[in-house]
Design a protein around this motif. Structure first.
Motif, PDB file in Angstrom:
ATOM      1  N   THR A   2       0.815  -1.206   0.000  1.00 51.05           N
ATOM      2  CA  THR A   2       0.000   0.000   0.000  1.00 51.05           C
ATOM      3  C   THR A   2       0.849   1.256   0.000  1.00 51.05           C
ATOM      4  OG1 THR A   2      -0.148  -0.054   2.394  1.00 51.05           O
ATOM      5  CG2 THR A   2      -1.912  -1.146   1.184  1.00 51.05           C
ATOM      6  N   ASP A   3       2.156   1.106  -0.126  1.00 49.58           N
ATOM      7  CA  ASP A   3       3.041   2.273  -0.146  1.00 49.58           C
ATOM      8  C   ASP A   3       2.853   3.054  -1.437  1.00 49.58           C
ATOM      9  OD1 ASP A   3       4.089   1.331   2.195  1.00 49.58           O
ATOM     10  OD2 ASP A   3       5.898   0.516   1.284  1.00 49.58           O
ATOM     11  N   VAL A   4       2.847   4.347  -1.326  1.00 49.25           N
ATOM     12  CA  VAL A   4       2.849   5.212  -2.495  1.00 49.25           C
ATOM     13  C   VAL A   4       4.310   5.542  -2.780  1.00 49.25           C
ATOM     14  CG1 VAL A   4       2.120   7.431  -3.426  1.00 49.25           C
ATOM     15  CG2 VAL A   4       0.592   6.154  -1.907  1.00 49.25           C
ATOM     16  N   VAL A   5       4.739   5.281  -4.012  1.00 48.17           N
ATOM     17  CA  VAL A   5       6.137   5.529  -4.366  1.00 48.17           C
ATOM     18  C   VAL A   5       6.195   6.487  -5.547  1.00 48.17           C
ATOM     19  CG1 VAL A   5       6.949   3.309  -3.496  1.00 48.17           C
ATOM     20  CG2 VAL A   5       6.266   3.509  -5.871  1.00 48.17           C
ATOM     21  N   ASP A   6       7.265   7.253  -5.598  1.00 45.50           N
ATOM     22  CA  ASP A   6       7.443   8.156  -6.723  1.00 45.50           C
ATOM     23  C   ASP A   6       8.153   7.416  -7.863  1.00 45.50           C
ATOM     24  OD1 ASP A   6      10.115   8.021  -5.973  1.00 45.50           O
ATOM     25  OD2 ASP A   6      10.227  10.086  -5.297  1.00 45.50           O
TER      26      ASP A   6
END
Length: 70
Positions: A2-6
């Motif tokens: 569920t991590d938001v990554v760039d």
């Protein structure tokens, strides 16, 4: 996951996965589902699978630089 990554982190993760697949393809990272014996049918299949995975990840990193074989 569920991590938001760039985009930079995503590219880093793809490169790590590509390097891992290259190690597995070369046989330096062990072989899944085999006793590790080079030349066994399972080892040959593993090598082909990791080669394809590496090629796909290479194409994601550098689109259009790889020849298409048909």
């Amino acid at each position: 996951m569920t991590d938001v990554v760039d985009a930079d982190e995503l590219l880093r993760r793809i490169r790590v996965a590509r390097d891992w697949a290259a190690e597995r393809e070369a046989g330096t990272g062990g072989l899944s589902g085999t006793d590790g014996s080079a030349g066994t049918p399972a080892a040959d299949i593993d090598r082909v699978v990791f080669s394809v995975v590496r090629e796909v990840l290479d194409e994601i990193i550098n689109p259009g630089t790889h020849s298409r074989q048909q």
